[in-house]
Write a protein that holds these residues in place. Sequence first.
Motif, PDB file in Angstrom:
ATOM      1  N   THR A  37      42.200  33.221 -19.531  1.00 13.06           N
ATOM      2  CA  THR A  37      43.282  32.436 -18.910  1.00 13.06           C
ATOM      3  C   THR A  37      44.368  33.323 -18.313  1.00 13.06           C
ATOM      4  OG1 THR A  37      44.442  32.270 -21.048  1.00 13.06           O
ATOM      5  CG2 THR A  37      42.947  30.464 -20.441  1.00 13.06           C
ATOM      6  N   GLU A  38      44.639  34.473 -18.939  1.00 13.65           N
ATOM      7  CA  GLU A  38      45.785  35.274 -18.534  1.00 13.65           C
ATOM      8  C   GLU A  38      45.439  36.487 -17.679  1.00 13.65           C
ATOM      9  OE1 GLU A  38      49.074  34.300 -19.287  1.00 13.65           O
ATOM     10  OE2 GLU A  38      47.889  32.516 -19.789  1.00 13.65           O
ATOM     11  N   ASP A  39      44.287  37.138 -17.960  1.00 15.41           N
ATOM     12  CA  ASP A  39      44.017  38.397 -17.266  1.00 15.41           C
ATOM     13  C   ASP A  39      42.575  38.840 -17.497  1.00 15.41           C
ATOM     14  OD1 ASP A  39      44.137  40.849 -16.051  1.00 15.41           O
ATOM     15  OD2 ASP A  39      45.880  41.577 -17.149  1.00 15.41           O
ATOM     16  N   PRO A  40      41.613  38.269 -16.771  1.00 15.93           N
ATOM     17  CA  PRO A  40      40.194  38.587 -17.012  1.00 15.93           C
ATOM     18  C   PRO A  40      39.842  40.059 -16.825  1.00 15.93           C
ATOM     19  CG  PRO A  40      40.417  36.629 -15.650  1.00 15.93           C
ATOM     20  CD  PRO A  40      41.779  37.235 -15.745  1.00 15.93           C
ATOM     21  N   SER A  41      40.537  40.768 -15.945  1.00 16.31           N
ATOM     22  CA  SER A  41      40.190  42.170 -15.673  1.00 16.31           C
ATOM     23  C   SER A  41      41.157  43.141 -16.356  1.00 16.31           C
ATOM     24  CB  SER A  41      40.181  42.426 -14.160  1.00 16.31           C
ATOM     25  OG  SER A  41      41.431  42.105 -13.596  1.00 16.31           O
ATOM     26  N   PHE A  42      41.766  42.711 -17.449  1.00 14.51           N
ATOM     27  CA  PHE A  42      42.778  43.527 -18.135  1.00 14.51           C
ATOM     28  C   PHE A  42      42.288  44.934 -18.452  1.00 14.51           C
ATOM     29  CE2 PHE A  42      44.420  44.951 -22.322  1.00 14.51           C
ATOM     30  CZ  PHE A  42      45.726  45.229 -21.948  1.00 14.51           C
ATOM     31  N   SER A  50      40.094  46.742 -17.017  1.00 17.92           N
ATOM     32  CA  SER A  50      39.635  47.552 -15.883  1.00 17.92           C
ATOM     33  C   SER A  50      40.724  47.840 -14.856  1.00 17.92           C
ATOM     34  CB  SER A  50      38.459  46.860 -15.185  1.00 17.92           C
ATOM     35  OG  SER A  50      38.831  45.576 -14.702  1.00 17.92           O
ATOM     36  N   HIS A  51      41.772  47.025 -14.802  1.00 16.97           N
ATOM     37  CA  HIS A  51      42.808  47.279 -13.784  1.00 16.97           C
ATOM     38  C   HIS A  51      43.870  48.241 -14.314  1.00 16.97           C
ATOM     39  CE1 HIS A  51      45.920  44.897 -15.739  1.00 16.97           C
ATOM     40  NE2 HIS A  51      45.173  43.811 -15.725  1.00 16.97           N
ATOM     41  N   HIS A  52      44.773  48.650 -13.420  1.00 14.50           N
ATOM     42  CA  HIS A  52      45.851  49.573 -13.767  1.00 14.50           C
ATOM     43  C   HIS A  52      47.216  48.881 -13.668  1.00 14.50           C
ATOM     44  CE1 HIS A  52      43.282  53.113 -14.058  1.00 14.50           C
ATOM     45  NE2 HIS A  52      42.654  52.680 -12.971  1.00 14.50           N
ATOM     46  N   GLY A  53      47.266  47.674 -14.179  1.00 14.87           N
ATOM     47  CA  GLY A  53      48.536  46.961 -14.235  1.00 14.87           C
ATOM     48  C   GLY A  53      48.675  45.868 -13.206  1.00 14.87           C
ATOM     49  N   PHE A  54      47.982  46.006 -12.069  1.00 19.68           N
ATOM     50  CA  PHE A  54      48.114  45.040 -10.985  1.00 19.68           C
ATOM     51  C   PHE A  54      46.732  44.674 -10.445  1.00 19.68           C
ATOM     52  CE2 PHE A  54      51.604  48.092 -10.888  1.00 19.68           C
ATOM     53  CZ  PHE A  54      52.680  47.260 -11.156  1.00 19.68           C
ATOM     54  N   ILE A  55      46.636  43.468  -9.911  1.00 18.38           N
ATOM     55  CA  ILE A  55      45.398  43.008  -9.289  1.00 18.38           C
ATOM     56  C   ILE A  55      45.723  42.663  -7.843  1.00 18.38           C
ATOM     57  CG2 ILE A  55      43.481  41.391  -9.419  1.00 18.38           C
ATOM     58  CD1 ILE A  55      44.302  40.858 -12.330  1.00 18.38           C
ATOM     59  N   ASN A  56      45.259  43.502  -6.922  1.00 23.01           N
ATOM     60  CA  ASN A  56      45.590  43.296  -5.511  1.00 23.01           C
ATOM     61  C   ASN A  56      45.181  41.915  -5.004  1.00 23.01           C
ATOM     62  OD1 ASN A  56      46.852  45.702  -5.120  1.00 23.01           O
ATOM     63  ND2 ASN A  56      45.275  46.615  -3.823  1.00 23.01           N
ATOM     64  N   GLU A  57      44.003  41.459  -5.401  1.00 21.77           N
ATOM     65  CA  GLU A  57      43.529  40.162  -4.926  1.00 21.77           C
ATOM     66  C   GLU A  57      44.424  39.038  -5.440  1.00 21.77           C
ATOM     67  OE1 GLU A  57      41.573  37.565  -2.677  1.00 21.77           O
ATOM     68  OE2 GLU A  57      41.299  39.743  -2.653  1.00 21.77           O
ATOM     69  N   ALA A  58      44.886  39.162  -6.693  1.00 20.39           N
ATOM     70  CA  ALA A  58      45.797  38.152  -7.254  1.00 20.39           C
ATOM     71  C   ALA A  58      47.115  38.145  -6.492  1.00 20.39           C
ATOM     72  CB  ALA A  58      46.040  38.425  -8.733  1.00 20.39           C
ATOM     73  N   PHE A  59      47.596  39.344  -6.130  1.00 18.83           N
ATOM     74  CA  PHE A  59      48.811  39.440  -5.330  1.00 18.83           C
ATOM     75  C   PHE A  59      48.616  38.736  -3.988  1.00 18.83           C
ATOM     76  CE2 PHE A  59      52.529  41.620  -6.728  1.00 18.83           C
ATOM     77  CZ  PHE A  59      52.153  42.374  -7.831  1.00 18.83           C
ATOM     78  N   LYS A  60      47.469  38.974  -3.373  1.00 14.30           N
ATOM     79  CA  LYS A  60      47.199  38.370  -2.070  1.00 14.30           C
ATOM     80  C   LYS A  60      47.183  36.850  -2.158  1.00 14.30           C
ATOM     81  CE  LYS A  60      43.880  40.190   0.385  1.00 14.30           C
ATOM     82  NZ  LYS A  60      42.595  40.828   0.784  1.00 14.30           N
ATOM     83  N   GLN A  61      46.492  36.313  -3.151  1.00 17.40           N
ATOM     84  CA  GLN A  61      46.411  34.863  -3.294  1.00 17.40           C
ATOM     85  C   GLN A  61      47.770  34.269  -3.626  1.00 17.40           C
ATOM     86  OE1 GLN A  61      43.769  33.143  -2.388  1.00 17.40           O
ATOM     87  NE2 GLN A  61      42.803  35.129  -1.915  1.00 17.40           N
ATOM     88  N   SER A  62      48.561  35.010  -4.403  1.00 14.27           N
ATOM     89  CA  SER A  62      49.908  34.555  -4.732  1.00 14.27           C
ATOM     90  C   SER A  62      50.776  34.482  -3.482  1.00 14.27           C
ATOM     91  CB  SER A  62      50.537  35.509  -5.747  1.00 14.27           C
ATOM     92  OG  SER A  62      51.883  35.176  -5.984  1.00 14.27           O
ATOM     93  N   ILE A  63      50.706  35.524  -2.655  1.00 14.26           N
ATOM     94  CA  ILE A  63      51.496  35.556  -1.420  1.00 14.26           C
ATOM     95  C   ILE A  63      51.090  34.413  -0.494  1.00 14.26           C
ATOM     96  CG2 ILE A  63      51.975  36.891   0.667  1.00 14.26           C
ATOM     97  CD1 ILE A  63      51.611  39.429  -1.067  1.00 14.26           C
ATOM     98  N   ILE A  64      49.775  34.203  -0.355  1.00 17.92           N
ATOM     99  CA  ILE A  64      49.276  33.141   0.521  1.00 17.92           C
ATOM    100  C   ILE A  64      49.812  31.787   0.084  1.00 17.92           C
ATOM    101  CG2 ILE A  64      47.202  31.861   1.189  1.00 17.92           C
ATOM    102  CD1 ILE A  64      45.692  34.564   1.100  1.00 17.92           C
TER     103      ILE A  64
END
Length: 655
Positions: A453-458, A460-474
């Motif tokens: 629910t909170e962070d499926p790629s916790f 493997s990522h380095h603090g941020f998820i670019n795709e999540a940022f993109k969808q959030s901005i959109i």
Amino acid sequence: MRTGKQKIILAVNTIFVLFAVVIITFYVFRDAVLKQTVAKVSHEMETEYNSTFLVKKAAFDGLSGLSLTDISIIPKNADTLFKIQKLKTSINLWRLITGDLQLGTLEIKNGFVQLVKKGKVTNYDAFLKKDNQEVTSDEKKHYARSTYRLISKALNLVPTDMILDNLSFRINDNGKKATINFQKLRLVNKQLETSIKVQTNTLSQRWKIKGFADPRNKKADIRFVNMDSGAIKMPYLDERFNLKSSFDSIRLNIQNIDKDGEELHIDGFMAIANLKINHPKIASKDVILRNARFDYRFLLGSEFISIDSSSTVELNKIKFHPYAAYETEKDTIYKLKISIPKMNAQDFISSLPDGLFTNFQGMKATGTFDYKLNFAFNKNKPNQLVFDSKLKKENLKITKYGEANLNKLNGEFVYRALIKNVLQRPVLVGSANPNYTPLDQISPYLRKSVLTTEDPSFFSHHGFINEAFKQSIIKNIKTKKFSRGASTISMQLVKNAFLSREKTVSRKLEEILLVYILENNRIVSKERMLEVYFNIIEWGPNVYGIGEASQFYFQKTPSELSLNECLYLARIIPSPKKFMYQFNDQGMLKDFAVKQESFLTNIMLRRGLLTAEDTIYKSLPILISGPAKSFIKFKVQDSTQIKVDSLAVDDEFDL
């Protein structure tokens, strides 16, 4: 037969004769023309703007001079908008004949322009209505041509020589008042000198604007300073928008405004010293920027407006090149690029504005880095959004932490949530706390549910998820509001452990930088971060950590939680204090909650986090047995019905 030279001389003589005829004709009939012009303006003010235009006396002064006395514009049933006791000006006759008004000199004595708002009624509404004049599509698109025309007309109205005495600009917004009084303004031989008095309900200051101004050659270099000691405080904004702002000085330089073919170039720079801003949406403290400078190059074409990448922004020791563009050639596209050349990490930290990054004060770092951001948004194709953020570092290392000591996550520490600037009760994060639960003693169902629910790629990522940022901005652009975030568990951990919950620009920027440092400097392992996260997050009213939560809801330890209980706990993390609204008056989950649970289960099954065997007992209902039960509103059964049911039972036994 005349030679070419004779023809040229004849043509020039003819032009001079025609010009002389025009001048003489204008001189003979100019009083009638002036009277007619005043009448025309008066009629237009009456019909178009529902206002009265008055001039006590209008007369020509010499060949090109004009003198007006007691001029006023008074909207019907509203306060006077404009009033000047004496105005003298001269115009360029040749430019006027060719259809272009250009002022030569201007003298104004004793006047004011005032904007008044009483309730919802203003004295300027009629002048804000849109011009209904039709404009062709080509004119709408050609930004360079229309902007250059607008700038030229505006600068032609700025006289080469100007004298203003006692001219005030006033604002009265339902009692919020501000007056900027030009006690003296002189523009002589391209040198500008002013004396200004500013008065509001809360401040009184004297300002000065001085420097070089050449409106005909479209050049200027002016400074804005305080005549008294202390910083210049901006009037009206504090009362109207709760924005307190001040600065020591501002410098504006316009070096070049030039239209070259189909492109318009505007070059120069702006600089400000000791800018101070205070607004609750920005930060809880004063934000102070010691020195800032913007060397700008604006480029405008037929279908674009841009800040060229050769522009430079300096914020203390931070220097970067911005590129921003608005394009309309095929689609409406917004672009932003930022390039920070290689710089010392310590220079970056020490250049951060005071008050905006309080947790970085005292931080020390070694090494260098450079950074590039590429952002593009197509209004007609939002899903093609480009968001690319790259930071390249060399030997970057944090040698000393500031207010936020990220190393504390590796040991025992006391956590205190800060809600609405009020510290909550202390929670010890460590084995001495009986409710503290190591990661391996937390049900694997809960670990998997929360990560889903909170962070499926916790891991493997380095603090941020670019795709999540993109969808959030959109989504935020589409809804025109901040309706979706892109928060990872790392960001939630930093926010909870080191920052307040205030929704400010400052807090969000600090969160981003702290997360980057935490994740990219190997300060804390992922497992430890997740363990601390489970033990400090809020899971209900005054309920912190999974140890307290499992007892509060189910009177169990975290290792004993069932799949259904773990799904429930994972789902309420975004709004833990509203958990009671998940249940009906029978103490059962409402339909929407059941659907959410099924949706989450299906996702976990598809990702292989659950097996069919795990869901054998999933049909069993959630039973809240702990103290949380007292928060649920159960339906009170009718006592009469209870008595009838009791008698029925007795009769049954009698049989």
